[in-house]
Design an enzyme around this catalytic site. Structure first.
Site, PDB file in Angstrom:
ATOM      1  N   ASP A 137      41.713 -59.508  35.201  1.00  0.00           N
ATOM      2  CA  ASP A 137      41.194 -58.465  34.497  1.00  0.00           C
ATOM      3  C   ASP A 137      40.696 -56.896  35.589  1.00  0.00           C
ATOM      4  OD1 ASP A 137      40.428 -57.114  31.230  1.00  0.00           O
ATOM      5  OD2 ASP A 137      38.755 -57.675  32.892  1.00  0.00           O
ATOM      6  N   TYR A 165      34.068 -49.132  34.025  1.00  0.00           N
ATOM      7  CA  TYR A 165      35.058 -48.565  33.979  1.00  0.00           C
ATOM      8  C   TYR A 165      35.032 -46.975  34.628  1.00  0.00           C
ATOM      9  CZ  TYR A 165      37.149 -52.148  31.212  1.00  0.00           C
ATOM     10  OH  TYR A 165      36.932 -53.163  31.274  1.00  0.00           O
ATOM     11  N   HIS A 205      45.372 -61.773  26.267  1.00  0.00           N
ATOM     12  CA  HIS A 205      45.072 -61.594  27.461  1.00  0.00           C
ATOM     13  C   HIS A 205      44.304 -62.375  28.873  1.00  0.00           C
ATOM     14  CE1 HIS A 205      42.981 -58.143  30.259  1.00  0.00           C
ATOM     15  NE2 HIS A 205      42.271 -59.375  30.236  1.00  0.00           N
TER      16      HIS A 205
END
Length: 351
Positions: free
Chosen positions: A162, A271, A326
């Site tokens: 990730d 982010y 994921h």
């Protein structure tokens, strides 16, 4: 690869702003509806977590330590098992996780490696710089390079998942001498993400645009004592296939990390920094041996991104695990460990 024309860059920038406004508005409305449905008391419920859960302190994973980095004065929390005369295997976690996401791999590989799993800057007990710019990916990559050197090693096997994979790709580009072999889990090479971006992938990446909104994402994340963790790990489209591999005690370790003051904001700032600081030089090919492991039931990233990453690696293997989410290294740890071990046992002349 030739740089994109100026008009293409402008159109992409405008498109990103429009998507951020759209998903920011949508996310804000959803958060307010969540507040109204839950009621103020439940929505703002927080459980104090002053000490780590006992499962996180199990000596089987190693010792908990702190390291002040020479380049930034940032202090990182890390868990380490082994000695400096063993080869270093360095694990870099993603969002919304911590060092503990690597517990299955740390136990397995500690027999042959000095295993070290860091809490990246902004997470848990690690330093939490206040500016969004403090979370630019090149600074996160420099943190990793500093860790390798300050632990007394010249290089390592670097393993990232990730956000940890984004950072690991960047380390491989900016500090290639630090990485003997690179193991990436469920994140594409940055250039592959751009080259294979589709409407379907943009919809899957909605949260990136929502996270550009000030304050509201942090509020949503912490609602009802961070109940979002149950959704992320247990329900579609993101949840584990083998849900028992993250039990209630494991969940408490992640909640403890995010209960530390400033962690939700810092983690979401990753982010924000990525959105505002996109650099072409962080999309070049990597030259060391690379293993990409991909859980195909990923609700956030399409399988085509794994395929697209191959062209940006000189020496690469791609292993797909069909029945994994994921969170692949926790969902199918035995299969992940087998792929990693086989890759690590191979001789290579790439470096």
């Amino acid at each position: 690869m030739a740089p994109a024309p100026a008009y293409v860059k402008i159109l992409l920038a405008v498109g990103q702003i429009v998507l951020a406004l759209f998903y920011g508005t949508l996310g804000t409305v959803f958060t307010l509806l969540h507040l109204l449905r839950s009621g103020r008391e439940k929505f703002f419920r927080r459980v104090e977590r002053p000490t780590p859960p006992q499962v996180a302190l199990d000596p089987i994973y190693g010792e908990h330590k702190m390291l002040k980095l020479k380049s930034s004065n940032v202090t990182l929390h890390y868990v380490s098992k082994g000695t400096s005369d063993q080869p270093l295997m360095l694990f870099v976690h993603g969002f919304p996780e911590c060092w503990y996401a690597w517990r299955y791999q740390m136990k397995y590989f500690s027999k042959n490696y000095r295993v070290v799993a860091i809490d990246q800057r902004g997470y848990g007990l690690s330093s939490k710089p206040s500016s969004i710019g403090d979370y630019k990916v090149e600074l996160l990559a420099r943190d990793v390079a500093d860790v390798v050197e300050q632990l007394g090693h010249q290089s390592c096997v670097l393993v990232g998942h990730d956000w940890g994979a984004i950072v690991s790709w960047t380390v491989a580009m900016l500090y290639p001498a630090v990485v003997d072999k690179l193991i990436i889990l469920n994140v594409p090479h940055p250039a592959a993400y751009q080259a294979n971006l589709s409407l379907a992938q943009l919809r899957k990446s909605w949260y990136i645009f929502f996270y550009q909104t000030p304050f509201i994402p942090e509020l949503f994340f912490q609602a009802n004592d961070m109940n979002i963790f149950n959704g992320v790990f247990y329900t579609k489209p993101m949840g584990l296939i083998n849900k028992g591999n993250i039990n209630s005690e494991d969940l408490e370790v992640f909640k403890y990390t995010f209960a530390q003051k400033g962690t939700p904001r810092a983690a979401i700032n990753y982010y924000r920094a990525l959105f505002r600081n996109q650099k072409a030089e962080l999309s070049k090919p990597v030259t060391m041996p690379v293993l990409i492991i991909w859980g195909c039931q990923d609700g956030a990233l399409g399988e085509e991104l794994a395929d697209g990453s191959i062209k940006y690696c000189s020496d690469v293997q791609l292993k797909k695990i069909r029945n994994a989410s994921h969170w692949v290294q926790q969902d199918e740890p035995d299969e992940v460990n087998r792929y990693m071990e086989a890759f690590l046992n191979e001789k290579s002349t790439s470096k």
